[in-house]
Enzyme design. Structure first.
Site, short mmCIF file in Angstrom:
data_model
loop_
_atom_site.label_atom_id
_atom_site.label_comp_id
_atom_site.label_asym_id
_atom_site.label_seq_id
_atom_site.Cartn_x
_atom_site.Cartn_y
_atom_site.Cartn_z
N GLU A 113 -15.67 -71.28 -26.09
CA GLU A 113 -14.39 -71.71 -26.65
C GLU A 113 -13.33 -70.60 -26.56
O GLU A 113 -12.13 -70.88 -26.51
CB GLU A 113 -14.59 -72.14 -28.12
CG GLU A 113 -13.67 -73.25 -28.55
CD GLU A 113 -14.02 -73.84 -29.91
OE1 GLU A 113 -14.27 -73.06 -30.86
OE2 GLU A 113 -14.05 -75.07 -30.03
N HIS B 254 -40.75 -70.75 -18.28
CA HIS B 254 -41.36 -71.97 -17.75
C HIS B 254 -40.34 -73.09 -17.61
O HIS B 254 -40.69 -74.26 -17.60
CB HIS B 254 -42.50 -72.42 -18.67
CG HIS B 254 -43.61 -71.42 -18.75
ND1 HIS B 254 -44.77 -71.54 -18.04
CD2 HIS B 254 -43.70 -70.24 -19.40
CE1 HIS B 254 -45.56 -70.50 -18.28
NE2 HIS B 254 -44.92 -69.69 -19.11
N LYS C 276 -8.72 -85.40 -29.89
CA LYS C 276 -8.47 -85.73 -31.30
C LYS C 276 -7.35 -86.75 -31.44
O LYS C 276 -7.40 -87.64 -32.29
CB LYS C 276 -8.09 -84.46 -32.07
CG LYS C 276 -9.25 -83.51 -32.31
CD LYS C 276 -8.82 -82.36 -33.21
CE LYS C 276 -9.85 -81.24 -33.22
NZ LYS C 276 -9.33 -80.03 -33.88
#
Lengths: 408, 408
Positions: free
Chosen positions: B254, B281, B397
């Site tokens: 961010e 792995h 938003k």
């Protein structure tokens, strides 16, 4: 399951697609995972019945391909379908983690599954030795390994039950084999439904169904642009999919991060798992405004089978947020994902697609698993790598062996 | 804490370093996080004493910068220092997750911390409304928000205690403010020791100590090569650091994923959190053989304060693995990380460095936090972005707001 691609695919030529499809058809004769949805599961289900009902916990000692798949399915289903037993994982040599994991269970009421394809995985044997010395009964073990491995021979010796990985099924492609099915069935997961979900995608792909064109187009786009979009984000809008993204990271990273077969180049597409809406407050900024090196796949759940609603109450000074009143949380989370998708589409240069699964059940996660396995095989074929090996991890193992033998 | 860089830095010129250091010195006057290690914590500690001892659980309703920091510290310390209270987090609008989180706690013995810098975070207020309607007492809430926000005014109205974020401290830089300190102190974490760890790095950096040159050199290397190495992996060898890597992902992603201040370009370095040995792995293959687009930082713990040893037993057919016998798990995990580091160094073209922290305690995680905050500020300055804003998340938003108001 639906899958909408929001990037151009019309220029993909028919011949490329036919050739790619043929290659994958050919792989079916020697790569084992393709056929797993059609396997018989009677032996697993019968064995599950033999485990005493006093057993409360199934503890998997395994790492990587031996743990990630079962964990993904178990954690996905847990919030909607109470497991009949707890499933816990020993997947680290971190001593603090081993102690913490042991403290979660009553060892006498725990059945251990020791899972190692090679049979000699250092982490798995180290933890197994610790558990084995601690418990003095040998009734509570089941082993899963390759036939004739050292671990198989050990299991025979102590007269413990041993299951075998099917031939030509690599660890990271093994979740739909006994490796994933046994732990899941022991915890009450409907493994027949899980396989049926996978079979649905398999038949759609190999039988000219809706998913075939979509998968071919998506794989070709990813492969064509793999140097520009060298990162693929899987952005799942549900906490239940957290461990599924970890499974995907292994599948994608270990399969596609390779030297090319016919060149000296290192290639690969880096996988990143994200969970919404949480990661809107973390990683999203980087997707929207950062370097244009990411493609993003959204996963949405159509029906959360839940009616939790934001109460219709007004909080003084917070009246602006009354728009939330009466909204079901499942509608809110869907609106959140749709808003982010729209905002990213507005950017115009971020390749996006959406996967919509019906609900949180065995069939949905079976579909997702098989879909991602197919996509991995397709992209691997196109970027000219051996999708099924992992030679890069050997050098570290050799150095470790030396260190363990007292060498520097 | 030690930090060894395994990439060339000798060509970094003195003047560049001096200029960079000066810029950061200047930031200290207006960016709030730099000074957090020196804050007074009496008010927090006194408030903690007022919380009834019958409270067993602290539930944070918050997302992103309001939850990741406290979670990282709490989960890091938990295996070695039993918390005095459970700390749980509501950080999603996923209804299945909300129900599962509620079921973990006795609501009557839970104290809620509602944390939102702006005071109007949709996820936080939605969950708060749900909890608030469910509980009918208002004693069990404490709020943390910006002074005079709508949430502050609401808290005043219901006569609940409200703490304020210090000025100019952004959410993702707020873990060492009341945002992180209050939940941690309520669960028995020694927050003075946490701040002392951070202060140690602060004084070393600003006072010409050992970390100054290292941090400057590392930042310059990352910035100089940010288009080639557009991915930075944090590979921590302990499960205890799992949530620390999530905190780092937010901080790094961010802060650095931005449009440049003086150009039209999108830049950024993508953060990835890995945990060893598990991810040997999974992701390791991609680092070793994949595209050369990654730098890797290893974190190792010097002293696990634990003597768990692999038992000296021989398992028939597995005699080869007797090299493990008598080896302490903490030595094994260190050998594993060292083996992977050696193997990667042999590749010759992967920029690596190692951070070694002393042990699992408050001071160590305080050091790590401040180290990464400084590194982020340094790289942000060099790649010409505003490290402290996040304009990219606004468009989503706005679209959500429209949807909530019934628009399309």
């Amino acid at each position: 399951m639906k899958n909408k691609l929001h990037f151009p695919t019309s220029y993909n030529n028919r011949e490329t697609k036919n050739k790619l499809f043929e290659k994958i058809q050919q792989e079916r004769s020697h790569i084992g995972y393709y056929n797993l949805p059609n396997q018989k599961i009677d032996a697993i289900l019968e064995y599950v019945e033999t485990i005493d009902s006093s057993i409360e916990t199934i503890a998997v000692i395994g790492i990587g391909g031996s743990s990630l798949g079962a964990k993904a399915v178990y954690q996905f289903l847990k919030p909607v379908k109470t497991p009949t037993r707890d499933l816990v994982f020993f997947e680290s040599t971190d001593p603090l983690n081993i102690i913490a994991t042991c403290s979660q269970m009553n060892l006498d009421k725990t059945h251990f599954l020791i899972i190692s394809k090679s049979g000699t995985t250092v982490e798995t044997i180290a933890v197994f030795k610790y558990v084995y010395a601690k418990l003095n009964s040998v009734k509570n073990y089941t082993f899963i390994t390759d036939r004739d491995s050292a671990l198989d021979q050990f299991a025979q010796k102590i007269e413990a039950k041993c299951f075998y990985l099917p031939e030509s099924v690599g660890g990271r492609f093994s979740v739909l084999s006994v490796v994933g099915l046994l732990p899941l069935a022991l915890c009450g997961v409907d493994i027949a439904a899980l396989l049926a979900g996978a079979k649905n995608i398999k038949e759609s792909f190999f039988g000219d169904g809706y998913i075939k064109e979509t998968l071919l187009n998506k794989a070709i786009y990813y492969a064509k642009h793999h140097t520009k979009y060298n990162i693929n984000c899987l952005f799942a809008y549900s906490e239940t999919l957290t461990y599924f993204t970890e499974w995907y990271v292994q599948l994608w990273g270990e399969s596609l991060g390779k030297k090319q077969r016919h060149s000296a180049f290192n290639v690969g597409v880096t996988p990143i798992g994200l969970i919404g809406p949480k990661d809107q407050h973390s990683f999203l900024q980087l997707i929207v405004e950062g370097t244009r090196d990411k493609s993003v796949t959204f996963i949405k759940i159509e029906d959360f089978q839940d009616e939790l609603v934001i109460p219709d109450i007004t909080l003084p000074y917070l009246e602006k947020l009354d728009v939330l009143n009466g909204v079901a949380f499942h509608d809110l989370i869907t609106m959140q994902s749709d808003s982010v998708i729209e905002a990213l589409m507005d950017q115009g240069d971020i390749p996006l697609d959406e996967i919509i699964i019906e609900r949180v059940n065995e069939a949905s996660i079976g579909q997702l698993i098989y879909y991602y396995e197919l996509l991995t095989s397709l992209v691997g074929e196109l970027i000219d790598v051996n999708t099924y090996d992992q030679p890069g991890v050997e050098s570290g193992k050799i150095i470790l062996k030396k260190k363990l033998n007292g060498g520097k």
